[in-house]
Write a protein that holds these residues in place. Structure first.
Motif, mmCIF file in Angstrom:
data_model
loop_
_atom_site.group_PDB
_atom_site.id
_atom_site.type_symbol
_atom_site.label_atom_id
_atom_site.label_comp_id
_atom_site.label_asym_id
_atom_site.label_seq_id
_atom_site.Cartn_x
_atom_site.Cartn_y
_atom_site.Cartn_z
ATOM 1 N N VAL A 77 0.814 -1.264 -0.071
ATOM 2 C CA VAL A 77 0.007 -0.038 -0.050
ATOM 3 C C VAL A 77 0.860 1.281 -0.051
ATOM 4 C CG1 VAL A 77 -1.977 -1.100 0.941
ATOM 5 C CG2 VAL A 77 -0.287 0.115 2.560
ATOM 6 N N TYR A 78 1.800 1.309 0.670
ATOM 7 C CA TYR A 78 2.895 2.503 0.620
ATOM 8 C C TYR A 78 3.341 2.602 -0.915
ATOM 9 C CZ TYR A 78 6.306 5.447 2.951
ATOM 10 O OH TYR A 78 7.027 6.717 3.065
ATOM 11 N N THR A 79 3.959 1.494 -1.561
ATOM 12 C CA THR A 79 4.092 1.752 -2.790
ATOM 13 C C THR A 79 3.114 2.197 -3.791
ATOM 14 O OG1 THR A 79 5.677 -0.040 -2.625
ATOM 15 C CG2 THR A 79 5.238 0.429 -4.761
ATOM 16 N N ALA A 80 1.899 1.560 -3.578
ATOM 17 C CA ALA A 80 0.552 1.891 -4.246
ATOM 18 C C ALA A 80 0.293 3.434 -3.869
ATOM 19 C CB ALA A 80 -0.313 0.873 -4.019
ATOM 20 N N GLY A 81 0.620 3.947 -2.874
ATOM 21 C CA GLY A 81 0.292 5.335 -2.565
ATOM 22 C C GLY A 81 -1.002 5.518 -1.775
ATOM 23 N N VAL B 120 -0.971 -1.790 12.762
ATOM 24 C CA VAL B 120 -0.901 -3.175 13.092
ATOM 25 C C VAL B 120 0.348 -3.796 13.409
ATOM 26 C CG1 VAL B 120 -1.784 -5.512 12.156
ATOM 27 C CG2 VAL B 120 -3.133 -3.415 11.852
ATOM 28 N N GLY B 121 1.366 -3.689 12.612
ATOM 29 C CA GLY B 121 2.759 -4.117 12.901
ATOM 30 C C GLY B 121 3.138 -3.714 14.206
ATOM 31 N N ARG C 144 -1.479 2.602 4.515
ATOM 32 C CA ARG C 144 -0.322 2.554 4.913
ATOM 33 C C ARG C 144 -0.083 2.744 6.488
ATOM 34 N NH1 ARG C 144 3.478 7.441 3.395
ATOM 35 N NH2 ARG C 144 2.468 8.090 5.683
ATOM 36 N N THR C 145 -0.899 3.822 7.031
ATOM 37 C CA THR C 145 -0.658 3.990 8.228
ATOM 38 C C THR C 145 -1.487 2.850 9.256
ATOM 39 O OG1 THR C 145 -0.946 6.408 7.756
ATOM 40 C CG2 THR C 145 -1.584 5.568 10.099
#
Length: 129
Positions: A100-104, A115-116, A109-110
């Motif tokens: 999701v970070y790469t996909a923007g 969760v991690g 992303r947050t």
């Protein structure tokens, strides 16, 4: 091998290969020679590739925390169902985070990062309490 250590190994492998999409784009934009060197005025890479690079850096930074917690749990014999599930959740949260970070996709992303992070807190909790 305990699931926590297995997921630590998979997370390390994941982190080790996350740079590949970025460097492939960099090689396509700059050419192989400039991608391996330090050109004076490099062309910008694709926006998704810049985000992939940042996601990789984030994965490297967070691997230190996750790895330290899993290894501490192993050293203190604090493994259990909670740490096993937390390690599994952490691994998949990192996969989602990278995608999701790469996909923007900012909110996803947050959420995946959180969760991690919570999975790491759960492992810490099992060690300390």
């Amino acid at each position: 091998m305990r699931p926590e250590l297995t997921y630590l190994a998979w997370t390390a492998l994941l982190t080790a290969v996350l740079w590949l999409p970025y460097i492939v784009n960099r090689s396509m934009v700059l050419g192989l020679k400039d991608a391996m060197g330090y050109p004076n005025d490099p062309k910008p890479v694709a926006p998704w590739a810049e985000r992939a690079k940042k996601a990789h850096y984030n994965a490297v930074e967070n691997l230190v925390v996750f790895g330290a917690l899993v290894l501490t749990a192993a050293a203190t014999n604090k493994f259990g169902n909670a740490t096993a599930v937390s390690a599994l959740v952490y691994f998949w949260a990192r996969v989602v985070h990278y995608v999701v970070y790469t996909a923007g996709i900012p909110y996803a992303r947050t959420l995946s990062f959180t969760v991690g992070w919570l999975a790491c807190i759960c492992i810490f909790w099992q060690i300390v309490f």
